[in-house]
Design an enzyme around this catalytic site. Structure first.
Site, PDB file in Angstrom:
ATOM      1  N   SER A   1       0.143 -12.862   1.992  1.00  0.00           N
ATOM      2  CA  SER A   1      -0.361 -12.674   2.707  1.00  0.00           C
ATOM      3  C   SER A   1       0.170 -13.146   4.031  1.00  0.00           C
ATOM      4  CB  SER A   1      -1.745 -13.273   3.967  1.00  0.00           C
ATOM      5  OG  SER A   1      -2.696 -12.336   3.809  1.00  0.00           O
TER       6      SER A   1
ATOM      7  N   ASP B   1      22.341  29.329  -2.114  1.00  0.00           N
ATOM      8  CA  ASP B   1      23.194  28.323  -3.208  1.00  0.00           C
ATOM      9  C   ASP B   1      23.390  28.348  -4.320  1.00  0.00           C
ATOM     10  OD1 ASP B   1      20.235  28.379  -4.404  1.00  0.00           O
ATOM     11  OD2 ASP B   1      20.208  26.080  -4.620  1.00  0.00           O
TER      12      ASP B   1
ATOM     13  N   HIS C   1     -20.260  -1.370 -17.007  1.00  0.00           N
ATOM     14  CA  HIS C   1     -20.469  -1.164 -15.235  1.00  0.00           C
ATOM     15  C   HIS C   1     -19.905  -2.311 -14.288  1.00  0.00           C
ATOM     16  CE1 HIS C   1     -22.891   1.667 -16.882  1.00  0.00           C
ATOM     17  NE2 HIS C   1     -23.103   0.246 -18.229  1.00  0.00           N
TER      18      HIS C   1
END
Length: 479
Positions: A284, A82, A154
């Site tokens: 949706s 190239d 958590h």
């Protein structure tokens, strides 16, 4: 069917990335920079006494963007190289300058140095965008600094925090990322003029063994290319560890964005905070009521891609033999542009999210009311003790009432009625009048509002000051 729709195109460019980042990694930028680097080399060589004429320099400068793309493609098919294909193409356009184009250089003179210029410019595109994201989220944090909300550890209800304080957790990571990107951009060094294996032997020969002129050549080209420093040691390429550091910086930013947008997705599920949702947007194809957090999901999706890309330069750096092997080339053509394009996209998308975040205080309040009575039990015990009660007896009574209230919530699906149970129990009559103040959510957030104020004042606003001229303007996502 048009050719545009017949062949695969990377969605990073065709669907998501900004025009400025797409152009930065485009062929025009790449190959015109190759030509500019050949010009800079020739100009520095002339300055140091090599027989390069003003006519040759002018011819090169006039043709930096005059690229015969068809010829370059044909030359590369012919010679399978190239850089040499573009040397021949440039020389064909600049016949007078042809003898001095690429004089003493190796392919990586244009290849690696161009990559470093493009990477530097890419960082310059990203930094204002990251600053804008930080600015938008800091406004959100300031606005909601004192709005109590359930904290989660958590993903279970925990001690209260505020909406603004939670946003500052996001901001803290992004501020760290901004520092890292600035540092990486500032530490970038030019490969410079090092020759075939990094020894500068070809240039030493050109200058008849004059080491000072070879060093000066390296310094001149580095300055002309806009860099303060060049690497003192290279092989044929600059160390691919540099790519590791660059990509790790971007991957770390990707991790921050993923965490932020995951939080937003979870908050959307709780219906406490939502990303912007446009008037005609469809959540949706089947469930018409849905308001999916598609922007945050996009950020998470692309951030995962960004985080995985760091494995490419790690593998490449570890397998470069001696002064270099070519098995880095095809890999770097893909992973480096993709990393910056992906970062560009997630920052633009996150800015759009930050500009339109919607908070639902009533939903937040309802969730607090479901959990706060349990959290307030310690306050009730302390108030009873101050009124002359026995701590252990009080603890036992409120434990029993708490278990009964929890059963209503978990087994019957009812509301938390612990406060009503405390009010109905004569034992707690000494604190009945205090219950509203004992249950005020604002008394459970500690110093969260003050922390927000100080954090924005000390760490965020001073950092954004240097980007003040880049903070205006909103993002409209095309797709």
């Amino acid at each position: 069917m048009s050719e545009t729709h017949a062949e695969y195109r990377s969605p990073l460019v065709s669907r998501y990335a900004s025009p400025e980042m797409a152009r930065n990694f485009g062929d025009e930028k790449k190959f015109s920079t190759w030509r500019r680097l050949w010009l800079l080399l020739a100009r520095a060589q002339q300055t140091l006494g090599l027989p390069v004429t003003d006519v040759q320099l002018a011819e090169m400068e006039a043709n930096l963007h005059n690229i015969d793309w068809a010829m370059a493609a044909e030359e590369e098919r012919r010679c399978r190289h190239d850089v040499m294909a573009h040397v021949h193409t440039f020389a064909h356009t600049c016949p007078t300058a042809a003898p001095i184009i690429h004089l003493g250089a190796t392919s990586c003179y244009v290849g690696d140095n161009t990559d470093l210029i493009v990477i530097r410019d890419a960082f310059d595109i990203l930094l204002p965008k990251l600053a804008r994201v930080i600015d938008r989220l800091s406004r959100f944090a300031e606005k909601h600094a004192a709005l109590p909300t359930l904290g989660f550890t958590h993903f279970q209800p925990a001690q209260l925090t505020t909406v603004g304080k939670r946003c500052c957790l996001w901001l803290q990571d992004l501020v760290s990322d901004l520092h890292s990107v600035e540092r990486m951009r500032g530490e970038l060094r030019f490969r410079g003029v090092k020759g075939t294996t990094g020894t500068q032997a070809s240039f030493l020969q050109l200058f008849n063994g004059d080491h000072d002129k070879v060093e000066k050549l390296d310094e001149l080209v580095t300055k002309l290319a806009g860099f303060d420093k060049a690497l003192l040691i290279t092989g044929q390429t600059y160390s691919r560890k540099v790519d590791v550091d660059i990509m790790a910086t971007l991957a770390s930013l990707g991790a921050s964005v993923h965490k932020i947008c995951t939080d937003i997705r979870l908050l959307a599920h709780l219906k406490e905070v939502e990303e912007p949702f446009e008037k005609d947007q469809i959540g949706s194809s089947a469930m018409a009521y849905k308001r999916n957090p598609m922007r945050s999901e996009r950020c998470c999706s692309l951030a995962r891609h960004l985080m995985t890309l760091v494995m490419d330069p790690l593998q490449t750096a570890s397998t470069q033999w001696f002064e270099r092997t070519l098995d880095d080339s095809a890999n770097r053509r893909i992973c480096i542009p993709e990393a910056f394009l992906t970062t560009d996209i997630i920052l633009s998308t996150l800015q759009n999210v930050g500009e339109g975040l919607v908070v639902y205080p009533k939903v937040i309040e309802r969730h607090i009311k479901q959990e706060l009575p349990f959290m307030a039990t310690e306050n009730i015990i302390m108030a009873m003790v101050k009124a002359g009660g026995d701590r252990q007896e009080c603890h036992e009574r409120i434990r029993v009432l708490s278990q009964e209230a929890a059963a209503v919530v978990k087994q019957e699906g009812g509301d938390n009625d612990l406060v009503e149970r405390v009010r109905a129990d004569a034992y707690f009559s000494p604190v009945h009048e205090q219950l509203p103040s004992l249950l005020d959510p604002a008394t459970f957030v500690g110093r969260a509002p003050q922390q927000v104020t100080k954090f924005l004042q000390v760490e965020v606003r001073p950092l954004l000051q240097k980007y003040s001229s880049h903070l205006q303007g909103s993002v409209q996502l095309s797709l």
